[in-house]
Design an enzyme around this catalytic site. Structure first.
Site, mmCIF file in Angstrom:
data_model
loop_
_atom_site.group_PDB
_atom_site.id
_atom_site.type_symbol
_atom_site.label_atom_id
_atom_site.label_comp_id
_atom_site.label_asym_id
_atom_site.label_seq_id
_atom_site.Cartn_x
_atom_site.Cartn_y
_atom_site.Cartn_z
ATOM 1 N N ASN A 15 0.854 -1.188 0.000
ATOM 2 C CA ASN A 15 0.000 0.000 0.000
ATOM 3 C C ASN A 15 0.898 1.249 0.000
ATOM 4 O OD1 ASN A 15 -1.437 2.269 1.075
ATOM 5 N ND2 ASN A 15 -3.081 0.893 1.683
ATOM 6 N N ASP A 17 -0.137 4.510 -0.057
ATOM 7 C CA ASP A 17 -0.849 5.740 0.348
ATOM 8 C C ASP A 17 0.065 6.746 1.038
ATOM 9 O OD1 ASP A 17 -3.145 4.507 -0.508
ATOM 10 O OD2 ASP A 17 -3.961 4.172 1.504
ATOM 11 N N HIS A 18 0.935 6.219 1.921
ATOM 12 C CA HIS A 18 1.646 7.161 2.785
ATOM 13 C C HIS A 18 2.882 7.778 2.145
ATOM 14 C CE1 HIS A 18 -1.452 6.754 5.599
ATOM 15 N NE2 HIS A 18 -1.317 5.442 5.621
ATOM 16 N N ARG A 26 3.700 18.827 1.997
ATOM 17 C CA ARG A 26 4.340 20.048 1.522
ATOM 18 C C ARG A 26 3.758 20.546 0.195
ATOM 19 N NH1 ARG A 26 9.499 21.038 3.780
ATOM 20 N NH2 ARG A 26 9.700 22.665 2.230
ATOM 21 N N HIS A 51 -5.606 3.727 -1.737
ATOM 22 C CA HIS A 51 -6.938 4.110 -1.244
ATOM 23 C C HIS A 51 -7.212 5.558 -1.662
ATOM 24 C CE1 HIS A 51 -9.653 4.458 2.626
ATOM 25 N NE2 HIS A 51 -10.293 4.819 1.537
ATOM 26 N N ARG A 53 -9.255 8.329 -0.993
ATOM 27 C CA ARG A 53 -10.233 8.727 0.028
ATOM 28 C C ARG A 53 -11.086 9.866 -0.488
ATOM 29 N NH1 ARG A 53 -8.805 6.676 5.510
ATOM 30 N NH2 ARG A 53 -10.577 7.916 6.153
ATOM 31 N N ARG A 57 -6.872 12.907 0.967
ATOM 32 C CA ARG A 57 -5.794 13.342 1.874
ATOM 33 C C ARG A 57 -4.435 12.770 1.460
ATOM 34 N NH1 ARG A 57 -7.496 10.170 7.353
ATOM 35 N NH2 ARG A 57 -9.415 11.288 6.946
ATOM 36 N N GLU A 78 -8.701 0.700 -3.241
ATOM 37 C CA GLU A 78 -9.542 0.761 -2.038
ATOM 38 C C GLU A 78 -10.436 1.975 -2.113
ATOM 39 O OE1 GLU A 78 -7.316 0.892 1.536
ATOM 40 O OE2 GLU A 78 -6.447 -1.075 1.235
ATOM 41 N N THR A 109 -8.394 3.733 8.520
ATOM 42 C CA THR A 109 -9.630 2.948 8.438
ATOM 43 C C THR A 109 -9.765 2.150 9.729
ATOM 44 O OG1 THR A 109 -9.157 2.819 6.090
ATOM 45 C CG2 THR A 109 -10.912 1.404 6.913
ATOM 46 N N GLU A 159 -11.378 -9.200 3.106
ATOM 47 C CA GLU A 159 -10.100 -8.859 3.734
ATOM 48 C C GLU A 159 -10.376 -8.660 5.215
ATOM 49 O OE1 GLU A 159 -7.354 -6.320 1.761
ATOM 50 O OE2 GLU A 159 -6.559 -5.516 3.640
ATOM 51 N N HIS A 202 -3.879 -4.421 7.729
ATOM 52 C CA HIS A 202 -4.005 -3.208 8.545
ATOM 53 C C HIS A 202 -3.106 -3.293 9.766
ATOM 54 C CE1 HIS A 202 -5.419 0.539 10.192
ATOM 55 N NE2 HIS A 202 -5.943 0.757 9.010
ATOM 56 N N GLY A 224 1.090 -1.340 4.318
ATOM 57 C CA GLY A 224 1.539 -0.042 3.834
ATOM 58 C C GLY A 224 2.318 0.776 4.830
ATOM 59 N N HIS A 225 1.629 1.291 5.840
ATOM 60 C CA HIS A 225 2.186 2.322 6.710
ATOM 61 C C HIS A 225 3.542 1.927 7.291
ATOM 62 C CE1 HIS A 225 2.219 4.763 10.538
ATOM 63 N NE2 HIS A 225 2.077 5.679 9.608
HETATM 64 N N1 PXP Z 1 -6.005 -3.153 3.970
HETATM 65 C C1 PXP Z 1 -6.956 -2.198 3.976
HETATM 66 C C2 PXP Z 1 -8.324 -2.565 3.510
HETATM 67 C C3 PXP Z 1 -6.661 -0.883 4.367
HETATM 68 O O1 PXP Z 1 -7.638 0.057 4.375
HETATM 69 C C4 PXP Z 1 -5.346 -0.566 4.732
HETATM 70 C C5 PXP Z 1 -4.999 0.851 5.115
HETATM 71 O O2 PXP Z 1 -5.223 1.702 4.062
HETATM 72 C C6 PXP Z 1 -4.385 -1.576 4.688
HETATM 73 C C7 PXP Z 1 -4.742 -2.871 4.335
HETATM 74 C C8 PXP Z 1 -2.949 -1.321 5.034
HETATM 75 O O3 PXP Z 1 -2.824 -0.922 6.354
HETATM 76 P P1 PXP Z 1 -1.432 -0.343 6.857
HETATM 77 O O4 PXP Z 1 -1.148 0.886 6.047
HETATM 78 O O5 PXP Z 1 -1.683 -0.070 8.289
HETATM 79 O O6 PXP Z 1 -0.407 -1.424 6.620
#
Ligand code: PXP
Length: 253
Positions: A15, A17-18, A26, A51, A53, A57, A78, A109, A159, A202, A224-225
């Site tokens: 993932n 996203d971050h 920035r 994702h 959103r 964001r 997502e 989430t 999931e 997650h 991801g994170h």
């Molecule tokens: N799976 C789903 C459905 C999620 O919404 C997320 C977070 O966006 C993740 C997995 C990944 O979570 P994390 O970024 O905490 O690893």
């Protein structure tokens, strides 16, 4: 029914996203989540998760366009169950669509989707996505009611939300962690026994991934994170390699 042997190689979806979170902090053009997706591919990830959103964001509409144009890996898109997101998904037709709950005020989430109370609406919502060829998964708590409802609405994949398990581990509440783990184990087996493909994710880290990766019914982890944070210290490719190594180790038993 629980299996003693894994159903197959466990896929890792990264993932990104971050990467976009840092970029957007920035308002710059870097770091680029699409570049991260390509590196994740080089590192052996089997999929990319992003994702979009409602409040944009992190990932933007343009990121999704670029991912669809340039990625060779399958994209797991997502999204919340809204008309706007459905239109975007139908325009792009990503490999997979994961339906997640979304509240503007949450940091991430926080819980699984409430499928059981919204069966009718969600059944109608996912039907066109399935017809368009997207593999639909539903992000839910490890809860029998929600799993049964996901099956009834016609989702081929669930999931399971690993957040409560990871939070309990981080807080050092090992009793709660083990309870959550047991629930995840039982519900992975249950979801598989009623014909659903099982994914999980997650909050997973190097410390928490192995027990989940060892569940034989789980086919995919989305992470991801932690990986994006770890990339600051060791680089994205080595961070992913280490996650892959731990997943493989857990799978081999
Ligand atoms: N799976 C789903 C459905 C999620 O919404 C997320 C977070 O966006 C993740 C997995 C990944 O979570 P994390 O970024 O905490 O690893």
């Amino acid at each position: 029914m629980s299996l003693s042997r894994p159903l197959g190689r466990l896929r890792l979806g990264v993932n990104i996203d971050h990467v976009a979170t840092v970029r957007n902090a920035r308002g710059s053009a870097y770091p680029d989540p699409v570049r991260a997706a390509k590196l994740a591919e080089e590192a052996g990830a089997e999929g990319i998760t992003a994702h979009l959103r409602e409040d944009r964001r992190h990932i933007s509409d343009h990121d999704i366009e670029r991912l669809m144009e340039t990625l060779t890996l399958p994209l797991n898109f997502e999204m919340a169950a809204t008309d706007e997101m459905q239109k975007i998904a139908l325009r792009h037709r990503p490999h997979a669509v994961c339906i997640v709950p979304e509240r503007r005020e949450e940091r991430t989430t926080e819980g699984g989707l409430e499928v059981a109370r919204e069966e009718n609406r969600l059944a109608h919502f996912i039907a066109p996505l399935r017809e368009a060829g997207c593999r639909v998964s539903i992000f839910i708590a490890a809860d029998r009611r929600q799993i049964e409802a996901a099956q009834r609405i016609g989702a081929p994949v669930v999931e399971l939300h690993t957040g409560a398990y990871c939070d309990a581990h981080a807080e050092g509440d090992f009793e709660a962690r083990d309870r959550e783990l047991e629930r995840l184990r039982e519900m992975s087996a249950f979801a598989h026994s009623i014909g659903l493909e099982v994914h999980a994710g997650h909050g997973l880290t190097y410390d928490t991934v192995k027990p989940i990766a060892a569940f034989p019914e789980v086919m995919e982890l989305n992470i991801g994170h932690f990986l994006i944070g770890e990339a600051i210290f060791r680089g994205l490719v080595p961070a992913i390699h280490e996650m892959r190594r731990l997943m493989d180790e857990a799978r081999e038993g």
